[in-house]
Design an enzyme around this catalytic site. Structure first.
Site, PDB file in Angstrom:
ATOM      1  N   HIS A   2      46.188  43.056  41.833  1.00 57.34           N
ATOM      2  CA  HIS A   2      46.564  41.571  41.982  1.00 57.34           C
ATOM      3  C   HIS A   2      48.042  41.396  41.733  1.00 57.34           C
ATOM      4  CE1 HIS A   2      45.977  37.626  39.844  1.00 57.34           C
ATOM      5  NE2 HIS A   2      47.377  37.756  39.418  1.00 57.34           N
ATOM      6  N   GLU A   3      48.843  42.423  41.171  1.00 60.51           N
ATOM      7  CA  GLU A   3      50.268  42.167  41.178  1.00 60.51           C
ATOM      8  C   GLU A   3      50.892  42.604  42.457  1.00 60.51           C
ATOM      9  OE1 GLU A   3      51.424  40.527  38.804  1.00 60.51           O
ATOM     10  OE2 GLU A   3      49.861  40.831  37.361  1.00 60.51           O
TER      11      GLU A   3
ATOM     12  N   GLU B 243      49.601  32.654  43.481  1.00 61.43           N
ATOM     13  CA  GLU B 243      48.246  33.102  42.905  1.00 61.43           C
ATOM     14  C   GLU B 243      47.341  33.491  43.939  1.00 61.43           C
ATOM     15  OE1 GLU B 243      48.294  33.833  39.758  1.00 61.43           O
ATOM     16  OE2 GLU B 243      46.162  34.246  39.189  1.00 61.43           O
TER      17      GLU B 243
ATOM     18  N   HIS C 180      50.977  39.685  44.523  1.00 61.71           N
ATOM     19  CA  HIS C 180      52.206  38.719  44.324  1.00 61.71           C
ATOM     20  C   HIS C 180      53.338  39.405  44.965  1.00 61.71           C
ATOM     21  CE1 HIS C 180      50.750  35.722  41.584  1.00 61.71           C
ATOM     22  NE2 HIS C 180      50.430  36.781  40.655  1.00 61.71           N
TER      23      HIS C 180
END
Lengths: 485, 485
Positions: free
Chosen positions: A252-253, A282, A256
């Protein structure tokens, strides 16, 4: 000439902001505990320096005198103008009052959550709500207060889009969750492995996905996050019993950070070199987390590597099921699966909007929260610590932030569909070939920075306005398959 | 009232400076290599923001209107006034020119050193010298240029003190070095141990000396340094073949950090909460490095701990001799022992002063350097990389910095003598009792921040003006004992 001067000023403002970002990263990841008093003052100074530079008359003069000569320059002026207008509409005293109130609020909230005592936080929340109402009236008096606050995080999608997407998700997902819960299938969690092995797994995942270590780093933080610039975008993770937590959270990170690293380097410091707000950000993290790392294809590729690092013998199918487990009764948003996540957001959205619009009072919040929790999630949280005190956002004075999580998730699915129109994602992923996917995202989304307003960016990248349909299609297909429903 | 406003402004200026300190620490210790372009811009923005706040007319108005009511307030006004006056005397264009020239100079110097090619650096050095001469003429036209630059680093000691101390050291130390070199004693280096064991040694040393981990941390950096505030003062180290390198260098940085941590917390951001310049800072690092960690008493206490961590069997006497080895022919300043160190400083002082005062030209620097090297150290360096290109300081545009190293070393010995008037240091150290020493330093030096001008601080703490005598006495005693001369 004055366009050039405007850009110089904008870069200065941006650099002060990015400097503050480094201080915040350090605070979460490296700073010894005793450093807090000085760090708070440094951050509040940088915040006020940034605000002073932005709202200075000189910025207004340069904006008025700027003569942008092409679409890029017009986009820069549009974005700076928007931020300048919003910032100058709010009196400095209110900005300072909000800044003080939020920095005082955080420890009060933390203690109230620790003690499971909503009343401890209530007067602070009351004060923050009042300040934010006042702020909303200044910043955009033409729209309802909650909308004015939502626009702070998501300037170009419209609250009506958020409402539409969220209510569609509610109506369509709740029956799917019911089917899943009723199903006989119950995936088995992966065995827990020690931290060193988990770290090997997540570092390997970052390597194969293509995280650029010359421009990033991985550390541990209590609440994983990503921060930085196109030259230096860092990710953090944390390790728990379930090795899939660290893995999905790191991916997830990574999403980003990959967005951040895909911003054009030669536009560093101008809006063309800054990310397009929260929903798009997001969408990038969720794309990699959900539409890559939660696919069967990914586990066909990655399960052997996972086994190698952990000395386990997990089949792709087992990992695929485990990473897509729908938990029936988890009250914690950040631990929620892809489906029930939106129920968590929906209830927060409805509670905070009612609060800001004065439809409910602060002391009613826990009751309303728990009622909606029952309605959307099927049970009541055991405590306010697991309910209305759960999230940090309100203690930051942030109201209107939550919907962007669901919007981002919906957009991720829409992007995924668009990528799949051009790339056989499953085949690529199964072979560990992530370059084409990264390139698509960079060319269609990252490289544009804030050049396009969000709705236009979405249309250009995916061919359509933002909607919940691609997510619903994706969810029905995947969870139908995993749970045989 | 306007005194209060002045203090608020001063704190803002100070916080911008400390924020830049965090960015520099991160750059040296944590930042991925690719982050450089953005970091340079962030740092240059913070530097210009700080300069703008300091030199703004408002600062001058507040200074003029301030009515300090006691000695502390008068000290604050004195220090801010001094900095404001110096900063406003220099035209902004020159400040920017120097800032650009120094940021361009660093890679040129690094490459010239790498290639051992002084000519590659010469035009850059020429330009920096010219800019600094110009700067000196603005900042204090009443004194010779080199003095004006020296005052930048050491405002209240006077260049005449530096001259006196350095020439005494030269005259008195060179015969001692000759005796040491002629002696039959030749200490054996300690065995090299692996990095993990070295880290255990230095962490143990920090523990026993009393480094406050709630307000600090230890990391690795290519060039060890210390930075921070009274809330968060960090040290760095590096590991080489000789375990004593890391240990003495860590204790040195511990001394700096202990000074920083001893500054009064409630004066954070005002001159009363900032350290008294370079000489006093260096005296604190040298005190712990030389007058604690290089004593026989320390090794009586620490050798068993060293052995425990490294699985060696070193006697206190052997470690004591090894840590006080005088190397006859080492051209590298940062590796020099306590005695020949001053010869390195003396030659730099004479070369840079002659250069700034126009007595020699840039192209003469290597020849003059090598000549003085022979005169003061007894041999010529093999290359300019080990000679005139050795140190980073000039590439930073720093001229007048070097003497503060020797002044700090001299002051450390003077402080040591004063501490020993009140505390039996050897007995305390032999028993691992460092609290009383730390307390003495904090009460007599650290806690005063910039309240007293440096000469007054020295007199109050040690009872005397700064001189080379205590160092000479100490050096003759110790090296006489180690080398039987």
């Amino acid at each position: 000439m004055s366009y050039g001067e405007l850009v110089e000023r904008v870069k200065k403002i941006s650099n002060v902001g990015h400097a503050a970002g480094v201080l915040r990263w350090d605070q979460e990841v490296m700073m010894p505990e005793g450093g807090t008093p000085a760090r708070s003052k440094q951050l509040s100074t940088l915040s006020s320096v940034r605000h002073d530079l932005l709202t200075d008359d000189r910025t207004g003069e340069l904006l008025n005198a700027a003569e942008p000569e092409n679409d890029e320059e017009r986009a820069v002026v549009r974005e700076v103008r928007r931020e300048y207008d919003r910032a100058t509409r709010v009196p400095n005293e209110l900005v300072e009052e909000i800044s003080e109130a939020t920095s005082e609020a955080h420890p009060v909230w933390a203690s109230a959550k620790e003690n499971d005592d909503f009343d401890e936080f209530a007067p602070t929340l009351e004060h923050l709500v009042e300040l934010r109402r006042e702020y909303a009236d200044y910043v955009n008096p033409d729209v309802p207060r909650y909308e004015a606050l939502f626009e702070e995080f998501e300037p170009y999608l419209g609250l009506d889009t958020a409402e539409r997407v969220l209510s569609t998700l509610r109506d369509e997902l709740m029956p799917l969750v019911d089917d899943v819960v009723a199903s006989d299938v119950s995936p088995e969690p992966l065995p827990s492995v020690d931290e060193d092995a988990q770290e090997e797994v997540v570092r390997d995942a970052l390597d194969v996905l293509g995280y650029d270590k010359e421009h990033g780093r991985l550390d541990v933080a209590p609440h994983p996050f990503s921060t930085g610039t196109q030259f230096d975008a860092r990710v953090t993770t944390r390790y728990s019993d379930d090795p899939l937590d660290a893995l999905t959270s790191t991916v997830h990170e990574f999403g980003h950070a990959t967005y951040t690293l895909g911003l054009p380097r030669d536009e560093y410091g101008t809006p063309l070199g800054e990310a397009r707000d929260l929903t798009v950000h997001e969408s990038q993290s969720r794309f990699w987390e959900n539409h890559v790392a939660r696919t069967r294809a990914f586990w066909d590729f990655f399960a052997p590597r996972f086994n190698e690092a952990t000395d386990e013998d997990v089949t792709p199918r087992r990992a695929y099921e485990a990473v897509n487990t729908v938990e029936e009764r988890n009250p914690i948003r950040v631990e929620a699966d892809e489906l029930t996540y939106h129920s968590h957001i929906l209830l927060r959205f409805e509670v905070e909007r009612a609060l800001i619009e004065g439809e409910i009072e602060v002391d009613e919040v826990p009751a309303v929260w728990n009622e909606k929790h029952e309605e959307y999630l099927g049970f009541r949280p055991e405590s306010d610590a697991q309910g209305a005190l759960q999230d940090i956002h309100w203690s930051h004075g942030s109201f209107g932030y939550f919907p962007t999580y669901s919007l981002g998730s919906a957009l991720a699915a829409q992007v995924d569909a668009a990528v799949r129109d051009e790339i056989d994602v499953d085949e690529a992923v199964r072979e560990g070939g992530f370059d084409g996917i990264r390139r698509w995202l960079r060319d269609e989304i990252h490289t544009h920075g804030k050049r396009y307003e969000t709705d236009e960016l979405v249309r250009r990248a995916t061919g359509d306005d933002l909607s919940a349909e691609p997510f619903l299609k994706y969810a029905h297909k995947k969870y139908g398959e995993v749970y045989s429903v």
